[in-house]
Every structure is written in C-alpha cells, then in structure tokens.
Design a protein around this motif. Structure first.
Motif, mmCIF file in Angstrom:
data_model
loop_
_atom_site.group_PDB
_atom_site.id
_atom_site.type_symbol
_atom_site.label_atom_id
_atom_site.label_comp_id
_atom_site.label_asym_id
_atom_site.label_seq_id
_atom_site.Cartn_x
_atom_site.Cartn_y
_atom_site.Cartn_z
ATOM 1 N N LEU A 36 3.187 5.904 -3.082
ATOM 2 C CA LEU A 36 4.338 6.582 -3.670
ATOM 3 C C LEU A 36 4.173 6.729 -5.182
ATOM 4 C CD1 LEU A 36 7.056 7.818 -2.930
ATOM 5 C CD2 LEU A 36 8.102 5.572 -3.235
ATOM 6 N N TYR A 37 3.606 5.709 -5.829
ATOM 7 C CA TYR A 37 3.321 5.756 -7.270
ATOM 8 C C TYR A 37 2.416 6.952 -7.582
ATOM 9 C CZ TYR A 37 1.034 4.316 -11.675
ATOM 10 O OH TYR A 37 0.506 4.276 -12.938
ATOM 11 N N PRO A 85 0.818 -1.234 0.000
ATOM 12 C CA PRO A 85 0.000 0.000 0.000
ATOM 13 C C PRO A 85 0.845 1.275 0.000
ATOM 14 C CG PRO A 85 -0.916 -1.599 1.524
ATOM 15 C CD PRO A 85 0.414 -2.148 1.092
ATOM 16 N N ASP A 86 1.973 1.259 0.750
ATOM 17 C CA ASP A 86 2.856 2.424 0.745
ATOM 18 C C ASP A 86 3.488 2.626 -0.634
ATOM 19 O OD1 ASP A 86 2.295 2.902 3.365
ATOM 20 O OD2 ASP A 86 4.230 2.248 4.151
ATOM 21 N N ALA A 87 3.862 1.528 -1.290
ATOM 22 C CA ALA A 87 4.451 1.614 -2.630
ATOM 23 C C ALA A 87 3.439 2.200 -3.619
ATOM 24 C CB ALA A 87 4.911 0.235 -3.091
ATOM 25 N N ALA A 88 2.162 1.791 -3.494
ATOM 26 C CA ALA A 88 1.114 2.328 -4.367
ATOM 27 C C ALA A 88 0.923 3.825 -4.120
ATOM 28 C CB ALA A 88 -0.198 1.581 -4.143
ATOM 29 N N MET A 99 11.214 2.737 -9.171
ATOM 30 C CA MET A 99 11.473 1.302 -9.177
ATOM 31 C C MET A 99 12.701 0.950 -8.343
ATOM 32 S SD MET A 99 9.070 -0.211 -10.745
ATOM 33 C CE MET A 99 8.058 1.043 -9.936
ATOM 34 N N GLN A 100 13.707 1.804 -8.366
ATOM 35 C CA GLN A 100 14.891 1.558 -7.545
ATOM 36 C C GLN A 100 14.522 1.578 -6.065
ATOM 37 O OE1 GLN A 100 17.678 4.544 -8.802
ATOM 38 N NE2 GLN A 100 18.181 3.493 -10.716
ATOM 39 N N ALA A 101 13.597 2.456 -5.697
ATOM 40 C CA ALA A 101 13.131 2.502 -4.306
ATOM 41 C C ALA A 101 12.387 1.222 -3.947
ATOM 42 C CB ALA A 101 12.227 3.715 -4.102
#
Length: 232
Positions: A170-171, A165-168, A204-206
């Motif tokens: 950030l997107y 959810p955090d990655a989404a 993506m690197q993150a």
C-alpha cells in the motif's frame, strides 16, 4: 614535483563525471517531455549541444546509458533513506517512514521523468539487465519499509494483527499513484506536495485502524479514535 599531466588528470576525471551526470539528467528531462521510447542517443546529443560521439564516449551502448540512469536513481533514493534516519524521535519507525515517503515524493517533484521511467514496461523488456536492476532496487527499498513497519509493531505503535507485506504494498502503491498523477496526468506541483502529506496521514490511519496498540499523531494533530476503538 608532479608533472603537468598528473596535475591535469583529476580535473579530466571531474569533467568526465560532470558530463556523465549532465547526460543522465538530460535523459530524465527527455523522458518527462517525450516519453521513454522517444529518447535516443542522437536526441540526447542534440539537447546538450554536442556530437553523438560524446554520448558514446561515456556510454558505449544505450543499455549502459539506461543502466547509469537506474544507478543514479538508486543513489538518490539511498540519500533519501539516509536523511530519513538522521532524526531521533520517540516514534522513530513511522516518523522515519514518513520522511522516506515525503522525500521520495520530493524526488519525483524535482525529476518527473522518474515516474515514467519506472512505469516503462518497454524499457524493462528490451533490457533484461535493467529489469533486474529495478527488481533489486525495489527489493532493497521494500526491505527497509518492512523493517520500519516491523519495528512499529514491536514498539506497540501498530497492532501485530496488521499484514506487513500488504501494508508495504500500500505504501508503494500510494507513491506510484502520486507519481502517475504528477508525471502523466500532470497534477500541479503545489498540489502534489499537499496531496502527499495528506495521503501519508491517511495511509497511517489505515495502518492504525487494524487493532491499534498505540496512537501516533501526525502533523501535530491528535488522532481521533475510531468507533471500533471506543466500543472496546
């Protein structure tokens, strides 16, 4: 033999849809030029060179007009999502996510008013139904992003330690930041496209940095393993 009226009917429907599309795109243009609060049915009518009655013929209320703009945005995003899934890559999940990201940025590039529209609290507060349309559209979009990230985890491309959810979030924050830079801070168009490609690679690197199970080169350039990876 079909009557003349029957023959004329499809043409009339086409013209009505064409006029509605013209009005919606005029609204987006005016939002970009003047802001959401400045858009009125009279201004729209003046811009297309028609009477205000023409606007009300297709959109009985201002809320109906804004609702159609949100519906237009939904259809454009659905096209971006569908086109992103057309290719068959060995790394399907993140490649699809990349195409969705860049496709969304291209949409903002073509229609800068979208960024101002999405960021307008005034519009959402004035029309609760539009706020709900925004929320529903975001939920659908978010579910697709999360599904692609989950697929990347299952395939071992991204570590299972990542908070999806955090990655989404950030997107979406990256897209919103670019939209703000372009539509409000007036980032140059050529700079927008270059920044979008570079920022997606950084994104993506993150994602890959939190315990990588695999690697994913972007833009044909190999990824360098982090110092943490070398230590392991």
């Amino acid at each position: 033999m079909a009557s003349a009226a029957a023959k004329q009917e499809p043409r009339e429907r086409f013209l009505a849809e064409d006029r509605k599309s013209q009005i919606v795109q005029t609204v987006l243009h005016l939002v970009n030029e003047r802001g959401v609060d400045a858009v009125s049915t009279q201004l729209v009518a003046d811009t297309i060179g028609r009477s205000q009655g023409i606007v009300f013929r297709h959109f009985p209320t201002k809320e109906a007009l804004w609702t159609s703009v949100i519906e237009w945005l939904r259809k454009r995003l659905e096209t971006v999502w569908a086109e992103a899934r057309e290719f068959h890559d060995s790394d399907k999940s993140l490649k699809t996510l990349e195409r969705m990201f860049l496709g969304h940025i291209k949409l903002i590039d073509k229609y800068p008013g979208l960024a101002k529209l999405v960021m307008s609290d005034h519009l959402r507060h004035q029309y609760p139904s539009i706020n709900e349309s925004f929320r529903d559209l975001h939920r659908r979009y978010e579910s697709q992003v999360i599904a692609l990230l989950e697929e990347a985890v299952r395939c071992g491309i991204i570590s299972s330690t990542i908070n999806i959810p955090d990655a989404a979030t950030l997107y979406f924050c990256t897209i919103q930041g670019l939209g703000f830079q372009f539509a409000i801070a007036r980032l140059r168009r050529t700079q927008l496209n270059a920044d979008a490609a570079r920022l997606f690679e950084l994104l993506m690197q993150a994602f890959l940095a939190s315990g990588v199970a695999g690697t994913r080169p972007t833009s044909g350039r190999p990824q360098r393993a982090s110092k943490a990876q070398h230590r392991h």
